[in-house]
Write an enzyme that holds these catalytic residues in place. Sequence first.
Site, PDB file in Angstrom:
ATOM      1  N   GLU A  98       3.288   7.548  10.086  1.00  0.00           N
ATOM      2  CA  GLU A  98       2.188   8.440   8.861  1.00  0.00           C
ATOM      3  C   GLU A  98       3.378   7.406   8.657  1.00  0.00           C
ATOM      4  O   GLU A  98       4.661   6.924   8.040  1.00  0.00           O
ATOM      5  CB  GLU A  98       2.893   9.373   8.849  1.00  0.00           C
ATOM      6  CG  GLU A  98       2.352  10.406   7.443  1.00  0.00           C
ATOM      7  CD  GLU A  98       2.541  12.189   7.316  1.00  0.00           C
ATOM      8  OE1 GLU A  98       2.254  12.723   8.340  1.00  0.00           O
ATOM      9  OE2 GLU A  98       3.296  12.480   6.478  1.00  0.00           O
ATOM     10  N   ASP A 100       4.336   7.850   3.405  1.00  0.00           N
ATOM     11  CA  ASP A 100       3.751   9.118   2.997  1.00  0.00           C
ATOM     12  C   ASP A 100       4.143   8.351   1.410  1.00  0.00           C
ATOM     13  O   ASP A 100       5.482   8.376   1.215  1.00  0.00           O
ATOM     14  CB  ASP A 100       4.681  10.154   3.305  1.00  0.00           C
ATOM     15  CG  ASP A 100       4.403  10.383   4.089  1.00  0.00           C
ATOM     16  OD1 ASP A 100       3.176  11.138   4.519  1.00  0.00           O
ATOM     17  OD2 ASP A 100       5.707  11.486   4.608  1.00  0.00           O
ATOM     18  N   GLU A 102       4.811  10.577  -1.328  1.00  0.00           N
ATOM     19  CA  GLU A 102       4.429  11.913  -2.449  1.00  0.00           C
ATOM     20  C   GLU A 102       5.188  12.464  -3.232  1.00  0.00           C
ATOM     21  O   GLU A 102       5.896  11.789  -4.171  1.00  0.00           O
ATOM     22  CB  GLU A 102       5.356  13.033  -1.410  1.00  0.00           C
ATOM     23  CG  GLU A 102       4.532  13.722  -0.303  1.00  0.00           C
ATOM     24  CD  GLU A 102       5.273  14.662   0.360  1.00  0.00           C
ATOM     25  OE1 GLU A 102       4.515  15.335   1.039  1.00  0.00           O
ATOM     26  OE2 GLU A 102       6.066  14.668   0.183  1.00  0.00           O
TER      27      GLU A 102
END
Length: 283
Positions: A98, A100, A102
């Site tokens: 993953e 990411d 955010e």
Amino acid sequence: MGCSQILISLSILSCSALILAGDFRQDIDIIWGSNKAKILENGQAITLSLDKASGSGFQSKGQSLFGKISMDLKLVPGNSAGTVTSYYLASKGTMWDEIDFEFLGNLSGDPYTVHTNVITQGKGDREQQFRLWFDPTVDFHTYSILWNPKTIIFYVDGTPIREFKNLKTMNVAYPEKQAMRLHSSLWNADDWATRGGLVKTDWSKAPFTASYRNYKVQNCEWSAPGTNVSCGGDGPNSWLNEGIDENSMKRLKWVQSNFMIYNYCNDAKRFGVGLPTECAVMN
Ligand SMILES: *[C@@H]1O[C@H](CO)[C@@H](O)[C@H](O)[C@H]1NC(C)=O
Ligand SMILES: *[C@@H]1O[C@H](CO)[C@@H](O)[C@H](O)[C@H]1NC(C)=O
């Protein structure tokens, strides 16, 4: 994602460049809170919203082993404390990879936190967090991820903010075997997101809305493990060989010295005796 689609979307670019200008009607599935996700402007834009009942989210229909994606986002304005807008690439399974982004909301006038992480085969703990040099709720800004066999680079408006190199020669796991999809969602995380959970979501301000547009993908045609991967041109200037040049490295250093607020590689206390291996050679 075939060439015909690309030609319809972007007539100037040659097919071999394999840049897909996204049409959300064709490229994504809304997988959560369907009545709160709205595709607008003939597929060129989408909004996600969050209220007390639920948030919303989508994922790309296509998946790719390696890729370069970018999207313009306008984050939840005003009092967005407790909300998180996520925008990431991920594979599936318990040993997933993953990459990411955010965006952790905040009280009106207080800065958002941009949280980044790289998870390889289910193991993360590689957080870096940043402030932005602009208010991300006033206008659209471009957030991109380059993921190729050599490196992973996070960009904000074309400025690299973080690099995670392929250091498998140093036995650092690197995501290079599992295809990923793009995911995005807007959700309530007021148990931890804002000032460590001290500031709760103010539901009287709901619904909260984040907007997306200008989705672009350069990817590899990929269908199943073991089938051939075609990435549309692998010359020296292809995104597959892209890295950080000297000028971009200066920008990255500028961001890291002025806007980085957390770096796992500086958190010796957290890791006890030894920092993760990659920290020894990281930019
Ligand atoms: C919100 O603002 C406060 C005060 O400036 C800051 O300490 C905090 O890191 C900001 N971001 C988040 C996500 O809490
Ligand atoms: C995959 O590529 C190899 C080498 O270029 C080729 O021999 C083979 O036929 C290709 N397989 C498929 C399924 O296209």
